[in-house]
Design a protein around this motif. Structure first.
Motif, PDB file in Angstrom:
ATOM      1  N   ALA A   1      -9.922   1.936 -11.033  1.00 56.03           N
ATOM      2  CA  ALA A   1      -8.548   1.687 -11.000  1.00 56.03           C
ATOM      3  C   ALA A   1      -7.992   1.547  -9.662  1.00 56.03           C
ATOM      4  O   ALA A   1      -7.495   0.725  -9.221  1.00 56.03           O
ATOM      5  CB  ALA A   1      -7.777   2.565 -12.011  1.00 56.03           C
ATOM      6  N   VAL A   2      -8.422   2.449  -8.825  1.00 52.18           N
ATOM      7  CA  VAL A   2      -7.867   2.496  -7.334  1.00 52.18           C
ATOM      8  C   VAL A   2      -8.448   1.343  -6.330  1.00 52.18           C
ATOM      9  O   VAL A   2      -7.680   0.563  -5.865  1.00 52.18           O
ATOM     10  CB  VAL A   2      -8.398   3.900  -6.832  1.00 52.18           C
ATOM     11  N   ILE A   3      -9.735   1.240  -6.847  1.00 47.29           N
ATOM     12  CA  ILE A   3     -10.482   0.129  -6.043  1.00 47.29           C
ATOM     13  C   ILE A   3      -9.594  -1.320  -6.442  1.00 47.29           C
ATOM     14  O   ILE A   3      -9.661  -1.960  -5.508  1.00 47.29           O
ATOM     15  CB  ILE A   3     -12.006   0.090  -6.371  1.00 47.29           C
ATOM     16  N   THR A   4      -9.708  -1.567  -7.625  1.00 48.30           N
ATOM     17  CA  THR A   4      -9.088  -2.831  -8.113  1.00 48.30           C
ATOM     18  C   THR A   4      -7.619  -3.063  -7.662  1.00 48.30           C
ATOM     19  O   THR A   4      -7.245  -4.155  -7.205  1.00 48.30           O
ATOM     20  CB  THR A   4      -8.970  -2.825  -9.701  1.00 48.30           C
ATOM     21  N   ASN A   5      -6.732  -2.034  -7.769  1.00 49.81           N
ATOM     22  CA  ASN A   5      -5.344  -2.113  -7.548  1.00 49.81           C
ATOM     23  C   ASN A   5      -5.209  -2.232  -5.998  1.00 49.81           C
ATOM     24  O   ASN A   5      -4.034  -2.568  -5.608  1.00 49.81           O
ATOM     25  CB  ASN A   5      -4.690  -0.756  -8.076  1.00 49.81           C
ATOM     26  N   ASP A   6      -6.120  -1.914  -5.353  1.00 47.28           N
ATOM     27  CA  ASP A   6      -5.846  -1.979  -3.891  1.00 47.28           C
ATOM     28  C   ASP A   6      -5.683  -3.686  -3.394  1.00 47.28           C
ATOM     29  O   ASP A   6      -4.922  -3.836  -2.495  1.00 47.28           O
ATOM     30  CB  ASP A   6      -7.226  -1.648  -2.955  1.00 47.28           C
ATOM     31  N   ALA A   7      -5.874  -4.474  -4.189  1.00 52.58           N
ATOM     32  CA  ALA A   7      -5.747  -5.840  -3.982  1.00 52.58           C
ATOM     33  C   ALA A   7      -4.094  -6.365  -4.143  1.00 52.58           C
ATOM     34  O   ALA A   7      -3.720  -7.014  -3.311  1.00 52.58           O
ATOM     35  CB  ALA A   7      -6.478  -6.716  -4.823  1.00 52.58           C
ATOM     36  N   ARG A   8      -3.426  -5.293  -4.901  1.00 48.13           N
ATOM     37  CA  ARG A   8      -2.095  -5.466  -4.939  1.00 48.13           C
ATOM     38  C   ARG A   8      -1.472  -4.978  -3.552  1.00 48.13           C
ATOM     39  O   ARG A   8      -0.299  -5.867  -3.014  1.00 48.13           O
ATOM     40  CB  ARG A   8      -1.290  -4.614  -6.140  1.00 48.13           C
ATOM     41  N   ILE A   9      -1.815  -4.040  -3.082  1.00 46.86           N
ATOM     42  CA  ILE A   9      -1.132  -3.567  -1.717  1.00 46.86           C
ATOM     43  C   ILE A   9      -1.680  -4.597  -0.787  1.00 46.86           C
ATOM     44  O   ILE A   9      -0.734  -4.980   0.029  1.00 46.86           O
ATOM     45  CB  ILE A   9      -1.838  -2.387  -1.544  1.00 46.86           C
ATOM     46  N   ASP A  10      -2.758  -5.225  -0.642  1.00 55.25           N
ATOM     47  CA  ASP A  10      -3.115  -6.243   0.200  1.00 55.25           C
ATOM     48  C   ASP A  10      -2.324  -7.166   0.274  1.00 55.25           C
ATOM     49  O   ASP A  10      -1.437  -8.049   1.125  1.00 55.25           O
ATOM     50  CB  ASP A  10      -4.511  -6.803   0.191  1.00 55.25           C
ATOM     51  N   TYR A  11      -1.818  -7.702  -1.095  1.00 58.23           N
ATOM     52  CA  TYR A  11      -1.215  -9.111  -1.438  1.00 58.23           C
ATOM     53  C   TYR A  11       0.226  -8.685  -1.027  1.00 58.23           C
ATOM     54  O   TYR A  11       0.853  -9.902  -0.192  1.00 58.23           O
ATOM     55  CB  TYR A  11      -1.296  -9.308  -2.730  1.00 58.23           C
ATOM     56  N   LEU A  12       0.854  -7.643  -1.214  1.00 56.43           N
ATOM     57  CA  LEU A  12       2.139  -7.434  -0.861  1.00 56.43           C
ATOM     58  C   LEU A  12       2.345  -7.395   0.678  1.00 56.43           C
ATOM     59  O   LEU A  12       3.276  -7.765   1.352  1.00 56.43           O
ATOM     60  CB  LEU A  12       2.786  -6.097  -1.550  1.00 56.43           C
ATOM     61  N   GLN A  13       1.116  -6.626   1.263  1.00 58.03           N
ATOM     62  CA  GLN A  13       1.528  -6.580   2.911  1.00 58.03           C
ATOM     63  C   GLN A  13       1.120  -8.048   3.359  1.00 58.03           C
ATOM     64  O   GLN A  13       2.132  -8.284   4.174  1.00 58.03           O
ATOM     65  CB  GLN A  13       0.324  -5.882   3.480  1.00 58.03           C
ATOM     66  N   THR A  14       0.644  -8.870   2.818  1.00 55.09           N
ATOM     67  CA  THR A  14       0.602 -10.229   3.499  1.00 55.09           C
ATOM     68  C   THR A  14       1.789 -11.031   3.256  1.00 55.09           C
ATOM     69  O   THR A  14       2.419 -11.512   4.003  1.00 55.09           O
ATOM     70  CB  THR A  14      -0.626 -11.030   2.604  1.00 55.09           C
ATOM     71  N   ALA A  15       2.543 -10.730   1.972  1.00 56.72           N
ATOM     72  CA  ALA A  15       3.600 -11.505   1.765  1.00 56.72           C
ATOM     73  C   ALA A  15       4.938 -10.967   2.736  1.00 56.72           C
ATOM     74  O   ALA A  15       5.672 -11.675   3.118  1.00 56.72           O
ATOM     75  CB  ALA A  15       4.155 -11.246   0.292  1.00 56.72           C
ATOM     76  N   LEU A  16       4.953  -9.800   3.022  1.00 55.70           N
ATOM     77  CA  LEU A  16       6.074  -9.016   3.868  1.00 55.70           C
ATOM     78  C   LEU A  16       5.614  -9.708   5.228  1.00 55.70           C
ATOM     79  O   LEU A  16       6.710  -9.700   5.972  1.00 55.70           O
ATOM     80  CB  LEU A  16       5.701  -7.465   3.761  1.00 55.70           C
ATOM     81  N   ASP A  17       4.369  -9.571   5.652  1.00 58.16           N
ATOM     82  CA  ASP A  17       4.281 -10.228   6.947  1.00 58.16           C
ATOM     83  C   ASP A  17       4.448 -11.709   7.156  1.00 58.16           C
ATOM     84  O   ASP A  17       4.903 -11.956   8.146  1.00 58.16           O
ATOM     85  CB  ASP A  17       2.707  -9.803   7.309  1.00 58.16           C
ATOM     86  N   GLU A  18       4.052 -12.445   6.377  1.00 57.83           N
ATOM     87  CA  GLU A  18       4.661 -13.784   6.245  1.00 57.83           C
ATOM     88  C   GLU A  18       6.139 -13.874   6.287  1.00 57.83           C
ATOM     89  O   GLU A  18       6.880 -14.841   7.165  1.00 57.83           O
ATOM     90  CB  GLU A  18       4.166 -14.577   5.081  1.00 57.83           C
ATOM     91  N   LYS A  19       6.955 -12.987   5.403  1.00 59.03           N
ATOM     92  CA  LYS A  19       8.542 -13.395   5.648  1.00 59.03           C
ATOM     93  C   LYS A  19       8.776 -12.634   6.884  1.00 59.03           C
ATOM     94  O   LYS A  19       9.841 -13.395   7.533  1.00 59.03           O
ATOM     95  CB  LYS A  19       8.853 -12.525   4.417  1.00 59.03           C
ATOM     96  N   ALA A  20       8.257 -11.594   7.378  1.00 58.64           N
ATOM     97  CA  ALA A  20       8.647 -11.150   8.456  1.00 58.64           C
ATOM     98  C   ALA A  20       8.352 -12.272   9.931  1.00 58.64           C
ATOM     99  O   ALA A  20       9.392 -12.276  10.795  1.00 58.64           O
ATOM    100  CB  ALA A  20       8.020  -9.879   8.952  1.00 58.64           C
ATOM    101  N   ILE A  21       7.444 -12.718   9.871  1.00 58.99           N
ATOM    102  CA  ILE A  21       7.062 -13.921  10.829  1.00 58.99           C
ATOM    103  C   ILE A  21       8.106 -14.967  10.693  1.00 58.99           C
ATOM    104  O   ILE A  21       8.703 -15.583  11.797  1.00 58.99           O
ATOM    105  CB  ILE A  21       5.580 -14.297  10.967  1.00 58.99           C
TER     106      ILE A  21
END
Length: 219
Positions: A44-64
């Motif tokens: 579950a931890v391994i699978t759910n890490d993709a959600r963290i990665d997705y949210l980080q990318t979305a945040l970075d795109e918004k910040a840029i």
């Protein structure tokens, strides 16, 4: 236009809190998987890490986007730049929780850590979980007392990290080389997890004070 910009700025903060909450959950689950050889929880931890990665990318795109289109200055500029850097630290914390879970999965049905070092790792993992919880609270409240607590926990984790390497060198250590490697990796993952927590704490301190002050451990 200014109201929309402020709403976007608030959204950055909310996204950081959301990512921090997922990181806290990931490390909590990774600790349990690691200590109990729970392969389903590790998955579950391994699978759910993709959600963290997705949210980080979305945040970075918004910040840029905000940097490019709004041209923030002064405190707003500091906030956007700090959000970019903090999102990177949080994403890395998620990766490190995933690495702990992967060790648990690889060694299943056995435990990763031999009995000789198990108590120190239990303390270390508990501290790491608390660090992630303190990071979430710090981002939510901006109360710098949480930054001090993170620094104190990091110091304890560093001590345990050094002790783990000493344990592997003890005469009574009789585990195979592969186990020693896994123990060294697990200790390093937990140590780096806390370091990234300190990094977030320093950036929040910068936002609150305008200075790159060291994060001082609470008494």
């Amino acid at each position: 236009m200014r109201e929309l910009f402020q709403a976007d700025m608030k959204s950055l903060g909310d996204q950081l809190v959301e990512i921090a909450g997922l990181v806290h959950e990931a490390m909590s689950q990774a600790r349990d998987a690691f200590e109990n050889a729970d392969v389903e929880l590790a998955e579950a931890v391994i699978t759910n890490d993709a959600r963290i990665d997705y949210l980080q990318t979305a945040l970075d795109e918004k910040a840029i986007e905000l940097l490019a289109l709004q041209g923030p200055v002064a405190a707003d500029l500091r906030t956007v730049v700090a959000a970019l850097r903090m999102s990177s630290s949080l994403e890395r914390m998620g990766d490190l929780a995933r690495h702990i879970a992967q060790l648990a999965r690889r060694r299943f049905p056995d435990l990763v850590v031999p009995e000789l070092a198990r108590e120190d790792f239990r303390q270390m993992a508990d501290h790491a979980v608390t660090v992630s919880g303190e990071v979430e609270q710090l981002l939510t409240t901006r109360d710098l007392q949480h930054a001090s607590t993170i620094a104190k926990l990091n110091a304890s984790i560093n001590e345990l990290h050094a002790k783990n390497f000493a344990t592997v060198s003890l005469p009574e250590w009789n585990a195979p080389a592969a186990t020693a490697v896994d123990v060294a990796l697990a200790s390093r993952f937990l140590e780096r997890f806390a370091d990234h927590g300190v990094s977030v704490a320093r950036k929040v301190t910068y936002l609150m004070t305008g200075e790159w002050e060291p994060v001082i451990a609470a008494d």
